[in-house]
Motif scaffolding. Structure first.
Motif: not given
Length: 472
Positions: A102-108, A133-142, A224-228, A265-269
């Motif tokens: 996620x941070x690699x994508x954010x930085x690029x 770039x990461x506004x309103x997001x977390x790695x855990x929903x992105x 789960x986008x928006x779940x942060x 959806x954030x915790x279960x795969x």
């Protein structure tokens, strides 16, 4: 090489001046030089699509300056189209539940956005990887959302490829419909079957795989986008939450929907385990088909050799003229890899704890690899093997005639005991069964020709039933 200095929580670090990635990706690359591989490009593309949707939703919600947001959306679109691919440097085997990716994508995207508005890479006062770039997001929903988007596209592509393989097998079913051959059960002679019927079974198995994969795509559409961070949506504006899914739907063209329970959806795969399980089932069928084709083509002089596979390459560095069934071997190896990946995915999904699964990068790596190699293998198998298969009708007839298998079809005409005696006599005298039958006078050549036909031997009912009716 010239460098720029970047700072993070842990201090300062030199980053190549021309690099679009920043300190977080550089630290990750240094921390996890594990496999020499990089995050799957389809995952990177999906991550960029999520970032593009987020930028547009943040603009719409009034959370992001329009100039900055437009630059972020444009840079994300470039990455989603395959741009700056060499700037994604993190290894798929990493800690942090996907934060490194996620941070690699954010930085690029941030550094490309800075260029778009006229700045120099690294000037994060203009566009910041986290603040903008990461506004309103977390790695855990992105990351989970991007993995679903990536998987949907690849599942649909594989389903289409399987449809092509199914068609090729059905074409062979029709082509070989009249080729009567010896059936085999437990590697021993069995009742006759047509080569077309064998290929019909392969086509049906592939058809099931195609349909199962086509339907499971629906299970991936909820995101789960928006779940942060943990699925509660903390720090995400409601306008953003409801707009970002619509933006992502329009960008991807997929029928995505926000999950009613984003904590789930954030915790279960488990959905990825389900998809992988269907890939494993497909791999099992492909390995079985490939194994059958290797056996049926074995020889060419010392084996069954009932079919001829297309010749792809010379087979030996020491045995001149040898040609191996390399396409079937490739498919078998890919199938085994997919089966192994499925086991890894199951382990990783079961290892999630409480509100997050830290092993999503491992799930992503194995699932997307399985989809990619299975799709490639299916297409190659179709084009370079299945379409070019030829039947050796004479060889098929020879093995049938030299076996005692067709005696089963004659039992209603002879009786069980006389039929068994005929088989025993043929074995003792080392004669063909047909010859012993004709010598006995119990059946004529015309009788055998009427009974031992593909139509009579390979459909329900008693072969030569019309003859029995005449006698009755």
């Amino acid at each position: 090489m010239q460098y720029r200095i970047e700072k993070d929580l842990l201090g300062e670090m030199q980053v190549p001046r021309d690099a679009y990635y920043g300190i977080h990706a550089a630290r990750s690359a240094g921390n996890f030089p594990v496999s020499g591989m990089k995050a799957h490009p389809v995952l990177i593309r999906a991550m960029a699509q999520v970032k593009q949707a987020a930028a547009l939703a943040n603009i719409s919600a009034g959370l992001l300056d329009r100039e900055i947001g437009a630059a972020v959306a444009a840079a994300a679109a470039e990455v989603a189209a395959g741009g700056l691919a060499d700037q994604f440097i993190v290894d798929p085997f990493q800690g942090g539940a996907g934060t490194s990716v996620n941070m690699n994508v954010n930085e690029v995207i941030a550094n490309r956005s800075i260029e778009i508005i006229g700045g120099n890479k690294g000037d994060y006062h203009l566009v910041h990887p986290l603040k903008h770039v990461n506004l309103s997001q977390s790695t855990n929903d992105v990351f989970p959302t991007a993995l679903r988007v990536a998987a949907i596209g690849m599942v649909l592509e594989l389903s289409d490829s399987l449809a092509g393989l199914q068609t090729a097998l059905q074409d062979k079913e029709a082509e070989f419909a009249g080729v009567l051959k010896l059936g085999r059960t437990e590697m021993q002679d069995a009742v006759p079957v047509t080569l077309g019927q064998e290929f019909s079974a392969y086509a049906e198995a592939v058809a099931r795989d195609r349909w199962r994969l086509y339907k499971v795509e629906e299970r991936l559409r909820q995101v789960n986008l928006g779940g942060t961070a943990v699925g509660t949506g903390l720090n995400a504006d409601l306008n953003y939450i409801f707009n970002v899914i619509e933006e992502l739907r329009m960008i991807t063209g997929f029928g995505l929907a926000r999950s009613e329970n984003t904590v789930d959806l954030t915790q279960n795969a488990d959905v990825f385990v389900e998809v992988s399980g269907l890939l494993k089932a497909c791999a099992v069928n492909l390995a079985k088909i490939a194994g059958d084709l290797r056996l049926l083509s074995s020889g060419p002089l010392g084996g069954l050799a009932e079919i001829n596979l297309p010749e792809a390459q010379a087979g030996s560095s020491i045995m001149p003229g040898k040609v191996n069934p390399v396409m079937t071997e490739m498919v078998t190896q890919v199938s085994y890899q997919v089966m192994g990946n499925d086991q890894v995915i199951a382990y990783a999904a079961s290892a999630g704890q409480l509100e997050l699964n830290a092993f999503l990068p491992l799930i992503a790596h194995n699932l997307l690899q399985s989809l990619e190699i299975l799709n490639n293998a299916v297409n190659i198998f179709n084009i370079k093997c299945i379409r070019g298969i030829k039947a050796d009708e004479a060889r098929c007839r020879r093995w049938l005639e030299e076996s005692h298998a067709f005696i089963t079809a004659l039992t209603p005409h002879l009786g069980y005991e006389p039929a068994a005696n005929m088989v025993r006599e043929a074995a003792l005298k080392k004669k063909r069964l047909r010859e012993v039958l004709l010598d006995s006078g119990l059946l004529t050549e015309e009788d055998l020709e009427e009974i031992l036909t593909p139509g009579e031997l390979t459909r329900p009912g008693v072969a030569g039933s019309r003859r029995l009716k005449k006698e009755g």
